[in-house]
Every structure is written in C-alpha cells, then in structure tokens.
Scaffold this motif. Structure first.
Motif, PDB file in Angstrom:
ATOM      1  N   LYS A 234     -24.512 -26.337-119.113  1.00 40.61           N
ATOM      2  CA  LYS A 234     -25.113 -25.839-120.351  1.00 40.61           C
ATOM      3  C   LYS A 234     -24.309 -24.685-120.944  1.00 40.61           C
ATOM      4  CE  LYS A 234     -29.607 -24.131-121.926  1.00 40.61           C
ATOM      5  NZ  LYS A 234     -30.976 -23.795-121.471  1.00 40.61           N
ATOM      6  N   TYR A 235     -23.627 -23.901-120.098  1.00 40.38           N
ATOM      7  CA  TYR A 235     -22.909 -22.709-120.545  1.00 40.38           C
ATOM      8  C   TYR A 235     -21.407 -22.901-120.374  1.00 40.38           C
ATOM      9  CZ  TYR A 235     -27.641 -20.984-120.075  1.00 40.38           C
ATOM     10  OH  TYR A 235     -28.991 -20.835-120.179  1.00 40.38           O
ATOM     11  N   ALA A 236     -20.641 -22.358-121.292  1.00 38.04           N
ATOM     12  CA  ALA A 236     -19.185 -22.491-121.287  1.00 38.04           C
ATOM     13  C   ALA A 236     -18.537 -21.286-120.614  1.00 38.04           C
ATOM     14  CB  ALA A 236     -18.673 -22.611-122.724  1.00 38.04           C
ATOM     15  N   VAL A 237     -17.311 -21.480-120.146  1.00 37.10           N
ATOM     16  CA  VAL A 237     -16.541 -20.385-119.564  1.00 37.10           C
ATOM     17  C   VAL A 237     -16.286 -19.352-120.658  1.00 37.10           C
ATOM     18  CG1 VAL A 237     -14.329 -19.764-118.535  1.00 37.10           C
ATOM     19  CG2 VAL A 237     -15.486 -21.845-117.822  1.00 37.10           C
ATOM     20  N   GLY A 238     -16.513 -18.076-120.338  1.00 42.54           N
ATOM     21  CA  GLY A 238     -16.344 -16.993-121.305  1.00 42.54           C
ATOM     22  C   GLY A 238     -17.600 -16.649-122.073  1.00 42.54           C
ATOM     23  N   GLN A 239     -18.625 -17.479-121.970  1.00 43.68           N
ATOM     24  CA  GLN A 239     -19.872 -17.228-122.685  1.00 43.68           C
ATOM     25  C   GLN A 239     -20.652 -16.101-122.012  1.00 43.68           C
ATOM     26  OE1 GLN A 239     -22.284 -20.724-123.132  1.00 43.68           O
ATOM     27  NE2 GLN A 239     -23.938 -19.637-124.148  1.00 43.68           N
TER      28      GLN A 239
ATOM     29  N   ARG B 218     -37.310 -12.990-105.471  1.00 39.97           N
ATOM     30  CA  ARG B 218     -36.913 -13.457-104.139  1.00 39.97           C
ATOM     31  C   ARG B 218     -35.533 -12.953-103.737  1.00 39.97           C
ATOM     32  NH1 ARG B 218     -33.660 -18.057-105.333  1.00 39.97           N
ATOM     33  NH2 ARG B 218     -34.071 -18.755-107.438  1.00 39.97           N
ATOM     34  N   LEU B 219     -34.723 -12.529-104.701  1.00 41.19           N
ATOM     35  CA  LEU B 219     -33.401 -11.981-104.419  1.00 41.19           C
ATOM     36  C   LEU B 219     -33.360 -10.548-104.944  1.00 41.19           C
ATOM     37  CD1 LEU B 219     -31.256 -15.061-105.489  1.00 41.19           C
ATOM     38  CD2 LEU B 219     -31.817 -14.375-103.169  1.00 41.19           C
ATOM     39  N   SER B 220     -33.880  -9.624-104.195  1.00 40.77           N
ATOM     40  CA  SER B 220     -34.071  -8.262-104.691  1.00 40.77           C
ATOM     41  C   SER B 220     -32.775  -7.509-104.933  1.00 40.77           C
ATOM     42  CB  SER B 220     -34.945  -7.477-103.719  1.00 40.77           C
ATOM     43  OG  SER B 220     -34.308  -7.410-102.463  1.00 40.77           O
ATOM     44  N   ASN B 221     -31.667  -7.893-104.276  1.00 37.19           N
ATOM     45  CA  ASN B 221     -30.419  -7.156-104.468  1.00 37.19           C
ATOM     46  C   ASN B 221     -29.637  -7.628-105.689  1.00 37.19           C
ATOM     47  OD1 ASN B 221     -29.571  -9.624-103.516  1.00 37.19           O
ATOM     48  ND2 ASN B 221     -28.000  -8.780-102.174  1.00 37.19           N
ATOM     49  N   ARG B 222     -30.122  -8.640-106.376  1.00 38.12           N
ATOM     50  CA  ARG B 222     -29.426  -9.165-107.548  1.00 38.12           C
ATOM     51  C   ARG B 222     -29.967  -8.513-108.814  1.00 38.12           C
ATOM     52  NH1 ARG B 222     -30.330 -15.222-109.126  1.00 38.12           N
ATOM     53  NH2 ARG B 222     -31.962 -14.305-110.382  1.00 38.12           N
ATOM     54  N   PRO B 223     -29.150  -7.698-109.484  1.00 38.96           N
ATOM     55  CA  PRO B 223     -29.633  -7.072-110.713  1.00 38.96           C
ATOM     56  C   PRO B 223     -29.636  -8.064-111.873  1.00 38.96           C
ATOM     57  CG  PRO B 223     -27.366  -6.464-110.337  1.00 38.96           C
ATOM     58  CD  PRO B 223     -27.801  -7.290-109.138  1.00 38.96           C
ATOM     59  N   SER B 224     -30.581  -7.901-112.763  1.00 37.41           N
ATOM     60  CA  SER B 224     -30.598  -8.723-113.967  1.00 37.41           C
ATOM     61  C   SER B 224     -29.717  -8.057-115.010  1.00 37.41           C
ATOM     62  CB  SER B 224     -32.025  -8.860-114.491  1.00 37.41           C
ATOM     63  OG  SER B 224     -32.523  -7.594-114.827  1.00 37.41           O
ATOM     64  N   GLY B 225     -29.403  -8.789-116.058  1.00 38.43           N
ATOM     65  CA  GLY B 225     -28.629  -8.196-117.138  1.00 38.43           C
ATOM     66  C   GLY B 225     -27.540  -9.116-117.652  1.00 38.43           C
ATOM     67  N   LEU B 226     -26.706  -8.557-118.491  1.00 42.74           N
ATOM     68  CA  LEU B 226     -25.657  -9.293-119.173  1.00 42.74           C
ATOM     69  C   LEU B 226     -24.520  -9.665-118.219  1.00 42.74           C
ATOM     70  CD1 LEU B 226     -24.967 -10.270-122.032  1.00 42.74           C
ATOM     71  CD2 LEU B 226     -23.742  -8.141-122.357  1.00 42.74           C
ATOM     72  N   CYS B 227     -24.112 -10.945-118.260  1.00 46.53           N
ATOM     73  CA  CYS B 227     -23.028 -11.458-117.413  1.00 46.53           C
ATOM     74  C   CYS B 227     -22.113 -12.339-118.251  1.00 46.53           C
ATOM     75  CB  CYS B 227     -23.586 -12.308-116.271  1.00 46.53           C
ATOM     76  SG  CYS B 227     -24.569 -11.418-115.097  1.00 46.53           S
ATOM     77  N   GLU B 228     -20.893 -12.502-117.769  1.00 42.40           N
ATOM     78  CA  GLU B 228     -19.933 -13.409-118.389  1.00 42.40           C
ATOM     79  C   GLU B 228     -19.692 -14.574-117.444  1.00 42.40           C
ATOM     80  OE1 GLU B 228     -15.370 -13.481-120.131  1.00 42.40           O
ATOM     81  OE2 GLU B 228     -16.159 -11.654-119.240  1.00 42.40           O
ATOM     82  N   VAL B 229     -19.726 -15.805-117.966  1.00 42.85           N
ATOM     83  CA  VAL B 229     -19.464 -16.986-117.155  1.00 42.85           C
ATOM     84  C   VAL B 229     -17.959 -17.065-116.904  1.00 42.85           C
ATOM     85  CG1 VAL B 229     -19.557 -19.513-117.070  1.00 42.85           C
ATOM     86  CG2 VAL B 229     -21.460 -18.227-118.069  1.00 42.85           C
ATOM     87  N   LEU B 230     -17.577 -17.069-115.621  1.00 43.93           N
ATOM     88  CA  LEU B 230     -16.162 -17.137-115.252  1.00 43.93           C
ATOM     89  C   LEU B 230     -15.717 -18.552-114.919  1.00 43.93           C
ATOM     90  CD1 LEU B 230     -15.980 -13.996-112.945  1.00 43.93           C
ATOM     91  CD2 LEU B 230     -15.378 -14.167-115.358  1.00 43.93           C
ATOM     92  N   VAL B 231     -16.578 -19.296-114.196  1.00 40.00           N
ATOM     93  CA  VAL B 231     -16.222 -20.643-113.734  1.00 40.00           C
ATOM     94  C   VAL B 231     -17.468 -21.515-113.727  1.00 40.00           C
ATOM     95  CG1 VAL B 231     -15.327 -21.987-111.783  1.00 40.00           C
ATOM     96  CG2 VAL B 231     -14.401 -19.734-112.236  1.00 40.00           C
ATOM     97  N   GLN B 232     -17.313 -22.778-114.155  1.00 38.65           N
ATOM     98  CA  GLN B 232     -18.357 -23.777-113.981  1.00 38.65           C
ATOM     99  C   GLN B 232     -18.069 -24.464-112.650  1.00 38.65           C
ATOM    100  OE1 GLN B 232     -17.653 -26.260-117.370  1.00 38.65           O
ATOM    101  NE2 GLN B 232     -19.120 -25.168-118.641  1.00 38.65           N
ATOM    102  N   LEU B 233     -18.975 -24.347-111.705  1.00 35.34           N
ATOM    103  CA  LEU B 233     -18.763 -24.937-110.388  1.00 35.34           C
ATOM    104  C   LEU B 233     -19.157 -26.411-110.396  1.00 35.34           C
ATOM    105  CD1 LEU B 233     -20.078 -21.967-108.256  1.00 35.34           C
ATOM    106  CD2 LEU B 233     -17.713 -22.586-108.718  1.00 35.34           C
ATOM    107  N   PRO B 234     -18.527 -27.230-109.532  1.00 38.55           N
ATOM    108  CA  PRO B 234     -18.856 -28.657-109.493  1.00 38.55           C
ATOM    109  C   PRO B 234     -20.300 -28.889-109.061  1.00 38.55           C
ATOM    110  CG  PRO B 234     -17.002 -28.145-108.035  1.00 38.55           C
ATOM    111  CD  PRO B 234     -17.483 -26.873-108.603  1.00 38.55           C
TER     112      PRO B 234
END
Length: 85
Positions: free
Chosen positions: A4-9, A18-34
C-alpha cells in the motif's frame, strides 16, 4: 498482494499497547519487504529516533507530511537572476 505504501513515503506509525517500546509518530518507508505468511511488512525509519524497525502494514497509516528525511537534509539552491539583453 500489493504493498500500500511506496518507498520514500511518509507514514504514521500507530501506537501499539502490546509493543510498549515502539514509539508512535512520523516514519519514512525505506524498504517494502517480500510477502511472507499473512502480512505485508516494511522497514521504516522514525524521524524521532535513529534505529530502523520492521512493521506490519496494518500498523501504518498515510501521513499528511509530504517531505522525507533526504529532502529536509538537503539545503536549497541559491537562485541568481540572470538579465538577458
């Protein structure tokens, strides 16, 4: 299945109780994994921290931010007017 998302988006990482150490917020897509198993995954880089994360597609949503980290780091070019005769 298609990603759904492109690299660089720029995307928003949804907070996860359930994943308390993962902060929410703005991210950049680096790689689409298989596609493996039942979920599409991406490698993303948060703008708030230095490490990269692998996240499922359902943990992301489109962001209203339009600039990526590479664009912010690049200084703008100076424009010099040229007079033509």
């Amino acid at each position: 299945m298609r990603h759904k998302y492109a690299v660089g988006q720029m995307v928003d990482l949804i907070p996860s109780p359930r994943l308390s150490n993962r902060p929410s917020g703005l991210c950049e897509v680096l790689v689409q994994l298989p596609f493996e198993g039942s979920r599409l995954q991406y490698r993303v880089q948060s703008l708030a921290e230095n490490n990269q994360r692998v996240v499922n597609e359902e943990d992301l949503r489109p962001s209203t931010a339009s600039t990526g980290r590479a664009e912010e780091a690049t200084p703008p070019f100076a424009r010099i007017p040229v007079l033509r005769r």
